[in-house]
Structure formats: structure tokens, C-alpha cells
Design a protein around this motif. Structure first.
Motif, PDB file in Angstrom:
ATOM      1  N   TRP A 175       0.852  -1.200   0.000  1.00  0.00           N
ATOM      2  CA  TRP A 175       0.000   0.000   0.000  1.00  0.00           C
ATOM      3  C   TRP A 175       0.884   1.245   0.000  1.00  0.00           C
ATOM      4  CZ3 TRP A 175      -1.353   4.600   1.972  1.00  0.00           C
ATOM      5  CH2 TRP A 175      -2.678   5.023   1.926  1.00  0.00           C
ATOM      6  N   VAL A 176       1.872   1.242   0.872  1.00  0.00           N
ATOM      7  CA  VAL A 176       2.784   2.395   0.975  1.00  0.00           C
ATOM      8  C   VAL A 176       3.591   2.553  -0.305  1.00  0.00           C
ATOM      9  CG1 VAL A 176       4.740   3.358   2.231  1.00  0.00           C
ATOM     10  CG2 VAL A 176       2.902   2.210   3.487  1.00  0.00           C
ATOM     11  N   LEU A 177       4.113   1.454  -0.839  1.00  0.00           N
ATOM     12  CA  LEU A 177       4.901   1.525  -2.066  1.00  0.00           C
ATOM     13  C   LEU A 177       4.055   2.024  -3.231  1.00  0.00           C
ATOM     14  CD1 LEU A 177       7.065  -1.746  -1.973  1.00  0.00           C
ATOM     15  CD2 LEU A 177       7.702   0.562  -1.281  1.00  0.00           C
ATOM     16  N   ALA A 178       2.807   1.601  -3.296  1.00  0.00           N
ATOM     17  CA  ALA A 178       1.925   2.052  -4.378  1.00  0.00           C
ATOM     18  C   ALA A 178       1.686   3.557  -4.286  1.00  0.00           C
ATOM     19  CB  ALA A 178       0.602   1.300  -4.323  1.00  0.00           C
ATOM     20  N   ALA A 179       1.377   4.045  -3.096  1.00  0.00           N
ATOM     21  CA  ALA A 179       1.128   5.479  -2.921  1.00  0.00           C
ATOM     22  C   ALA A 179       2.382   6.293  -3.241  1.00  0.00           C
ATOM     23  CB  ALA A 179       0.660   5.752  -1.493  1.00  0.00           C
ATOM     24  N   LEU A 180       3.542   5.836  -2.756  1.00  0.00           N
ATOM     25  CA  LEU A 180       4.790   6.551  -3.038  1.00  0.00           C
ATOM     26  C   LEU A 180       5.110   6.545  -4.530  1.00  0.00           C
ATOM     27  CD1 LEU A 180       7.168   5.399  -0.146  1.00  0.00           C
ATOM     28  CD2 LEU A 180       6.262   7.691  -0.527  1.00  0.00           C
ATOM     29  N   SER A 181       4.942   5.407  -5.181  1.00  0.00           N
ATOM     30  CA  SER A 181       5.287   5.307  -6.605  1.00  0.00           C
ATOM     31  C   SER A 181       4.390   6.201  -7.448  1.00  0.00           C
ATOM     32  CB  SER A 181       5.165   3.850  -7.075  1.00  0.00           C
ATOM     33  OG  SER A 181       6.053   3.010  -6.365  1.00  0.00           O
ATOM     34  N   MET A 182       3.094   6.185  -7.193  1.00  0.00           N
ATOM     35  CA  MET A 182       2.193   7.034  -7.947  1.00  0.00           C
ATOM     36  C   MET A 182       2.526   8.509  -7.758  1.00  0.00           C
ATOM     37  SD  MET A 182      -1.545   5.185  -7.600  1.00  0.00           S
ATOM     38  CE  MET A 182      -1.534   5.100  -5.805  1.00  0.00           C
ATOM     39  N   THR A 183       2.769   8.902  -6.523  1.00  0.00           N
ATOM     40  CA  THR A 183       2.985  10.319  -6.223  1.00  0.00           C
ATOM     41  C   THR A 183       4.350  10.792  -6.718  1.00  0.00           C
ATOM     42  OG1 THR A 183       1.591  10.073  -4.257  1.00  0.00           O
ATOM     43  CG2 THR A 183       2.978  12.044  -4.400  1.00  0.00           C
ATOM     44  N   ILE A 184       5.410  10.067  -6.373  1.00  0.00           N
ATOM     45  CA  ILE A 184       6.759  10.471  -6.785  1.00  0.00           C
ATOM     46  C   ILE A 184       6.894  10.404  -8.307  1.00  0.00           C
ATOM     47  CG2 ILE A 184       9.196   9.825  -6.694  1.00  0.00           C
ATOM     48  CD1 ILE A 184       8.760   8.938  -3.815  1.00  0.00           C
TER      49      ILE A 184
END
Length: 505
Positions: free
Chosen positions: A277-286
Motif C-alpha cells: 500500500w505504501v509503495l503504491a502510494a509513493l510510486s504514484m505520487t513520486i
């Protein structure tokens, strides 16, 4: 085919690609230095097509087990075999004329592409972590070399070195995760790991193992914060190589991640899904915020690939049935539109890639209207405009997240999709802006027939995945069922079966 040994039948596509690659290597030194290497490319195309046919035939043979149960060929692995073969075939067709007159070592490119495909396919059908590692290394070594294939340019060598160093670092995480998984469960077989988790006395060690494995594979799929290599490597590598490495190796890595998480560590989904979940949010945003700052088109698409890795990781936070189905579909969709976009760049920019920044693409529609229209179509699909594969892929992913209760992650994804519109549309507006400096009547190079076939195939696939996705959904439904039913409870298996039946109706 049933008369063949199971060990041969299960890995028949890999055998075909390996023999074709060896044949290319044996023929290449015999050719004169000044002669064309295009016949070697056609040989590679023929071998890839034959491997695809062999994979399609495997789909009708049921589940195959080989090499003491370390290889499993089912609908899941066959789906990714066909996807990888299709990406490699399009890449080869689009780059047959790419090296003409520029590189006498083009034969190495065709051989490395085939060997890389062998590793990718081997990853997707391996159900033993050490076998997965072997396939990962075969694939990685090929792409490390191909990233620096333009030997005369410093950016090419720089991209290859960065990719190799950071890739080796990520491999260490993956191997250490395998070692910890063995320590926690007593096996490196994915099925045995799933069974061993129920009785393990070291659950924290097991979670550390899956966390390290995710980190190692996170590098391969360009997920943030393991993405630092991506912009530089994409910028320095040849355009057809970027099209390949941004799709096929990622598809193989996501296939491995699906097997390991949903089949190997299903009892820990409540833990590793938080990490993803965290990796998905970071990847989309960054990824999307980084793309906003780019003027170089390849660097922009590099950050875009990071964002799309995030969209795909959203599927891992869903229920197993929804997660595997949507992840498989989105992988196919992203492969079609992204390899198509880089195929257009290959034709427009050429070997020397004189067109680099958004400003260089200004007014391109007046000079190359058909290629520009195709490029615009792929960009619209990357945005997620309706009637394209990108729209339906995002719709499935975000719907699966909402079904699993991850509403905030879906909201983050939708907001990031809105941010992505800005940099894609900025490039689109430049394409159709009239340029005062260029002569639109000047003769332009024509697109060869093989490259035209590759472009048409990717455009058609992107369109069909958006308007008629039923066929591929039936395949991925079967893949999801066969993946989950081996390790999940009857309730979970029944849920997948009902999903597949509803879709077919």
C-alpha cells in the motif's frame, strides 16, 4: 506435443528462444563487417514467433510440472509467456532497421533480446525461489548490456553501469529474502513456504523475508523509493531497448511477485499488503510529480513508468481474486501502450536520437502526421482516456482497491491520474503546435513495413483492450483461479471461480 518429455514440453518456448539466440551468435561472426545484420533480426523474429506458438499450445495441455516440481506451466505462466513473446516480437520488428549503417554489432542486440526473454519466461513459470533467481539473473544480465548498447555515447555507458550496480544491490536483497524464507519455513519452494507458514515458530523472520523479496523485486519494477536508476537509464539507453526493459522485465517481475505474495505468503497478506500500500502510494505520487519537472521526453516517460508501477501495485492490496486478475490485465495494457510509445520514438528520433526534449517534438504533426497520431493515442491511453486500454486497466485496479476497503489508496490514485494529465497533455500540445523553424514540406524518412506492423499491432491491442477486453479477461480469470486454488481456502477458490463464471456470462 504430448509425446515429448515433460521437462522439454514445459520449457519448450525457452528452448526455442535459446537455440535461436545461439544460432544468431554463431552466424553473426561469419558475416562481413559491412554487411547488413537484418537477416539475423528476421531469424530472431521467427524464433520469437515460434516460441509464442509453443506457449499458446501449452494453454491447451493443462497444468504441466517439470524438473522435480520446480517448474509449473499453467494458465498464469502461459499468459505471461505470451505477453513477453508479444513484447519481444514488437521490439524486434520495430528495431530491424534501427542499427542499419550505425552498428556492426547489431547481431549481439538480437541475441541478447532473445536471451533476456528466456530469463523472463523462466521467471514466470518457476515455483521455486532459487529457480526464480536464475531466471532473474539471465534477464538482468542481458538488459544490463543492452542499456549501454550505443557504445560510442557516454550516456549509454553511464546508464549501463548505474543499472548494473544498483541491480546487483537489489539482487542481494532478493537473495537474502530467499535465505530468510528458508530459515523460517525450511524450504524455498513457494508451495512449501505457504504450508510452512502455518507451523513456523518465527513469523517475524518470515515477514522480514517477504519484505526483502519485495524490495528486491521493487527495483525491477521501478517502484519508489527503489526507482533512482530509472530516469538515467531510460535517458541513456536506446529507445527500442527502453521500450523492452520498461515492459517485459516488469511483467516477469510482477508475475513473480504475484506468485510469491498470493501463493507463497497468503497467510501474511494483512502484513505485506500494508507494505505494498505504501509503495503504491509513493510510486504514484513520486512518479507523477517527478514527470512534471521533466523536459526530456524519455525521462518524463521514465517517471511515468514509476507512476504506472504504483497503479499496478494497487492491485496487490485487493482480495486475491481481484488482485491477480487486475494486475495481469493492467500489465498487458501497460505493455501495449508503453512499448507502442517507444516504438514511435524509435521511428521519429532514429539511432542518434536527435529529438530529446519536448521542444524538439514541437510541430511534429505537420511533418509526421501518422506517427504523431499514433504517439498521441498512446499518450491518451497512458492518461486513461475512455475507450483505451489504459482507462479500463485503471478502472479495474481502482475498483478492486475499493472492494477491498482501500478507498484512500484509490483516491490517491485518482488524484495522481489527474496530475498525470498535465505533463502528457503538455507533450500532446507541443506535437500539434505549429513550428516556425521547421519546414513541413521537407522529405521525411518512411517507416519500414516491419515497423509499421509493430506500430499497428500495439495500437490495435491498446484499442481492443479498452473496448473489447472480454477475451483477455477470460484468460486472466483462469490464471487467477489456477494460481489461488493451489494454496487458498475453498472459500477463496470459490470466489475466483464465481468471478470467472460471471465474466464469461
Amino acid at each position: 506435443m504430448n509425446t515429448l518429455s515433460p521437462n522439454i514440453l514445459a520449457l519448450l518456448p525457452e528452448y526455442i528462444l535459446t537455440l535461436t539466440g545461439i544460432l544468431v551468435m554463431l552466424i553473426e561472426p561469419v558475416l562481413k563487417p559491412a554487411s547488413s545484420r537484418k537477416p539475423l533480426g528476421w531469424l530472431a523474429v521467427l524464433g520469437t514467433f515460434a516460441a509464442g506458438l509453443a506457449s499458446a499450445a501449452q494453454l491447451h495441455l493443462g497444468t504441466l510440472h517439470a524438473f522435480s516440481g520446480t517448474i509449473r506451466v499453467d494458465a498464469f505462466s502461459v499468459f505471461f509467456h505470451l505477453l513477453i513473446a508479444a513484447v519481444v516480437l514488437v521490439t524486434l520488428l520495430g528495431s530491424l532497421d534501427y542499427f542499419e549503417g550505425n552498428a556492426s554489432h547489431a547481431g549481439e542486440y538480437f541475441a541478447l533480446t532473445l536471451f533476456g526473454a528466456v530469463g523472463m519466461m523462466f521467471m514466470t513459470c518457476s515455483v521455486e525461489l532459487l529457480m526464480v533467481f536464475i531466471g532473474l539473473e539471465i534477464s538482468s544480465i542481458s538488459t544490463y548490456i543492452m542499456a549501454g548498447f550505443r557504445k560510442g555515447q557516454a550516456t549509454g555507458s553511464e546508464s549501463s553501469i548505474k543499472y548494473f550496480l544498483l541491480g546487483s544491490f537489489a539482487t542481494a536483497f532478493f537473495l537474502y529474502g530467499i535465505a530468510l524464507a528458508f530459515g523460517a519455513t525450511g524450504s524455498t519452494s513457494i508451495a512449501a513456504i505457504a504450508a510452512g507458514l502455518a507451523t513456523t515458530t518465527t513469523p517475524r523472520l518470515a515477514f522480514t523475508a517477504i519484505a526483502l523479496i519485495i524490495i528486491g523485486l521493487g527495483f525491477k519494477v521501478s517502484a519508489a523509493p527503489f526507482h533512482v536508476w530509472t530516469p538515467d537509464v531510460y535517458q541513456g539507453a536506446p529507445a527500442p531497448v527502453v521500450g523492452l526493459m520498461s515492459t517485459a522485465p516488469k511483467a516477469a517481475a510482477f508475475a513473480v511477485l504475484l506468485r510469491i505474495t498470493f501463493s507463497g505468503f497468503p497467510g501474511m497478506q494483512h502484513r505485506w499488503s500494508i507494505l505494498l500500500w505504501v509503495l503504491a502510494a509513493l510510486s504514484m505520487t513520486i512518479g507523477n510529480l517527478g514527470a512534471l519537472l521533466q523536459r526530456d521526453v524519455k525521462r518524463m516517460l521514465a517517471y511515468s513508468s514509476i507512476a504506472h508501477a504504483g497503479y499496478l501495485l494497487v492491485a496487490f492490496t485487493a482480495f486475491p481474486a481481484d488482485g491477480i486478475l487486475t494486475a495481469c490485465f493492467y500489465t498487458a495494457t501497460y505493455a501495449a501502450m508503453n512499448v507502442g510509445a517507444f516504438a514511435v520514438i524509435t521511428q521519429i528520433a532514429g539511432y542518434n536520437e536527435n529529438l530529446r526534449t519536448i521542444d524538439d517534438y514541437t510541430g511534429l504533426a505537420a511533418k509526421r502526421p501518422i506517427l504523431t497520431a499514433l504517439f498521441a493515442f498512446f499518450l491518451l491511453s497512458l492518461i486513461g482516456i475512455p475507450f483505451t486500454g489504459g482507462f479500463f486497466g485503471k478502472f479495474l485496479v481502482f475498483t478492486a482497491a475499493i472492494h477491498a476497503g482501500n478507498i484512500w489508496l484509490a483516491v490517491i490514485g485518482l488524484l495522481n491520474s489527474g496530475v498525470a494529465c498535465f505533463y502528457y497533455l503538455r507533450l500532446l500540445s507541443a506535437l500539434y503546435t505549429r513550428s516556425a523553424d521547421e519546414d513541413a514540406t521537407a522529405p521525411q524518412p518512411t517507416v519500414s513495413v516491419p515497423a509499421g506492423i509493430a506500430l499497428a499491432a500495439t495500437a490495435l491491442a491498446t484499442l481492443m483492450l479498452g473496448i473489447l477486453p472480454g477475451t483477455i479477461l477470460r484468460v486472466v480469470n483462469r490464471a487467477a483461479y489456477e494460481t489461488i486454488v493451489t494454496t487458498q481456502t475453498p472459500t477463496a477458490a470459490a470466489r475466483v471461480s464465481s468471478t470467472a463464471s460471471a465474466d464469461q456470462q
